[in-house]
Design a protein around this motif. Sequence first.
Motif, PDB file in Angstrom:
ATOM      1  N   LYS A  62       1.035  -1.073  -0.148  1.00 12.50           N
ATOM      2  CA  LYS A  62      -0.384  -0.149   0.124  1.00 12.50           C
ATOM      3  C   LYS A  62       1.469   1.484  -0.102  1.00 12.50           C
ATOM      4  N   ASN A  63       2.408   1.198   0.561  1.00 10.63           N
ATOM      5  CA  ASN A  63       2.743   2.148   1.218  1.00 10.63           C
ATOM      6  C   ASN A  63       4.105   2.391  -0.586  1.00 10.63           C
ATOM      7  N   TRP A  64       3.469   2.178  -1.013  1.00  5.66           N
ATOM      8  CA  TRP A  64       4.425   2.370  -3.321  1.00  5.66           C
ATOM      9  C   TRP A  64       3.598   2.977  -3.542  1.00  5.66           C
ATOM     10  N   CYS A  65       4.135   4.217  -3.833  1.00  5.71           N
ATOM     11  CA  CYS A  65       3.939   5.699  -5.108  1.00  5.71           C
ATOM     12  C   CYS A  65       4.121   5.181  -6.440  1.00  5.71           C
ATOM     13  N   ALA A  66       4.241   6.085  -7.111  1.00  4.04           N
ATOM     14  CA  ALA A  66       3.833   6.298  -8.408  1.00  4.04           C
ATOM     15  C   ALA A  66       5.282   6.634  -8.742  1.00  4.04           C
ATOM     16  N   GLU A  80      12.071  -5.857  -1.574  1.00  4.48           N
ATOM     17  CA  GLU A  80      11.357  -7.228  -1.642  1.00  4.48           C
ATOM     18  C   GLU A  80       9.905  -7.297   0.011  1.00  4.48           C
ATOM     19  N   SER A  81       8.860  -6.826  -0.389  1.00  7.21           N
ATOM     20  CA  SER A  81       7.517  -5.993   0.256  1.00  7.21           C
ATOM     21  C   SER A  81       6.852  -6.276   0.406  1.00  7.21           C
ATOM     22  N   ILE A 204       8.563 -11.090  -1.199  1.00  8.44           N
ATOM     23  CA  ILE A 204       8.750 -11.247  -2.496  1.00  8.44           C
ATOM     24  C   ILE A 204       8.673  -9.140  -3.170  1.00  8.44           C
ATOM     25  N   SER A 205       8.454  -9.052  -4.357  1.00 10.21           N
ATOM     26  CA  SER A 205       8.966  -7.633  -4.698  1.00 10.21           C
ATOM     27  C   SER A 205       7.224  -7.686  -4.813  1.00 10.21           C
ATOM     28  N   PHE A 206       6.607  -8.004  -5.992  1.00  5.83           N
ATOM     29  CA  PHE A 206       4.858  -7.772  -6.168  1.00  5.83           C
ATOM     30  C   PHE A 206       4.734  -8.708  -7.370  1.00  5.83           C
ATOM     31  N   ILE A 207       2.857  -8.250  -7.555  1.00  4.30           N
ATOM     32  CA  ILE A 207       2.243 -10.198  -8.233  1.00  4.30           C
ATOM     33  C   ILE A 207       2.118  -8.774  -9.188  1.00  4.30           C
TER      34      ILE A 207
END
Length: 387
Positions: A62-66, A80-81, A204-207
């Motif tokens: 949720k804390n990722w930005c553009a 790895e988030s 992992i980093s993202f899905i």
Amino acid sequence: MNTLKLVSKNLLRRKGRFIFTLLGITIGMAAFVALLSLSGSMQSEIRKQAAMLGANLIITPKNWCAYDQISILTGESLPESLQYEVLEKVASVDGVTAIPYLTQKTAIQNSPVLVTGMHPQETLEFKEWEIAEGSFFSAQDERAVVLGSSIANSFNLQVGDTLTIRGAQFPVIAILQATGGNDDIAVYLPLAVVQEIYEVGNYISFIAAKVDDLAQMESYEAAILDVANVAVTSDKQLLSTVLSMLGTVNMTLQLIAGVALIAAAFGIINTMMAAIYERRREIGILRAIGAKRGSIFRIFLLESGVYGLLGGLLGVVLGFVTSLIAAPLISGGDMSVLLKGATPQASLDATIVLTAIAFSLVISVAAGMYPAWKAAKLTPVEAISYE
């Protein structure tokens, strides 16, 4: 009265002033064209990478930005988030195919290279990759690497060679067919192996996810949010966000170029006003032999239009040459860091050329309106009596 001949004669009467005034509008238009050329290519590259991602939905913390989201499209490493259990929850939603990615960095011959951990067979089907040489992974935890085509070509690597990653030796078992995207610039290993050698635990980093029914996209998003505390972004939303950020940067740079064009416009006004005072007697003679105010107005307006036409044409050429020189410099500088690898390439199409020339003409003609009006206002007696 041959108007065109008179205009050309007057412009070249003081060659130095003509050249410097022309250079003003040329340099301003060159900056404008160069920025349009580079920004257009970056937008095209972003769109291309979004299409090649092959996902309908992107699941991130949720804390990722553009700024972080740009990395997904441009093939940069990401932290790895997400815990692996998030993948299991997302995959449990009916109609959703979820693929995990863990992205890290390594070095080959002292050059940074992206390492991507993934589930081999699922990713092969998801991405629809083709194998150029060798054989793909045969197990989820096989200790080997598969190379993107650009990595293999850049470092002259072949199937059977060995790579050292974090002190461990890995044989090259396959090279992917070129895709034309960021898949070509990565080293691929099974997810479990990357988690082990980079000591990131069960993260992992993202899905990336595909859905069975695009018409039900909102329902899938809601279902994923119900089972996991994550951010869900559609491919269209992701592309829109990244392009919006890129557009803000481009707008700022184009405003800077606009300042140069405004300065060039004032240069034209100054040149034309000086020409009026120098040619008052000539204007008086023209009026005395029957030239109307409209004719005088058109002569001076044509002169300013010539600056715009020539400045636009020269600006297009100079701008394209500038973009060719600037593109590799930007790629290795702060702009590339800001855009996370969205590498600009010089490109020029008919729209940019016509827009630049038309814009140059409009600015120059607008700048020449007041001087032309001042010249047309002169009476024969007033002009001829001027000393």
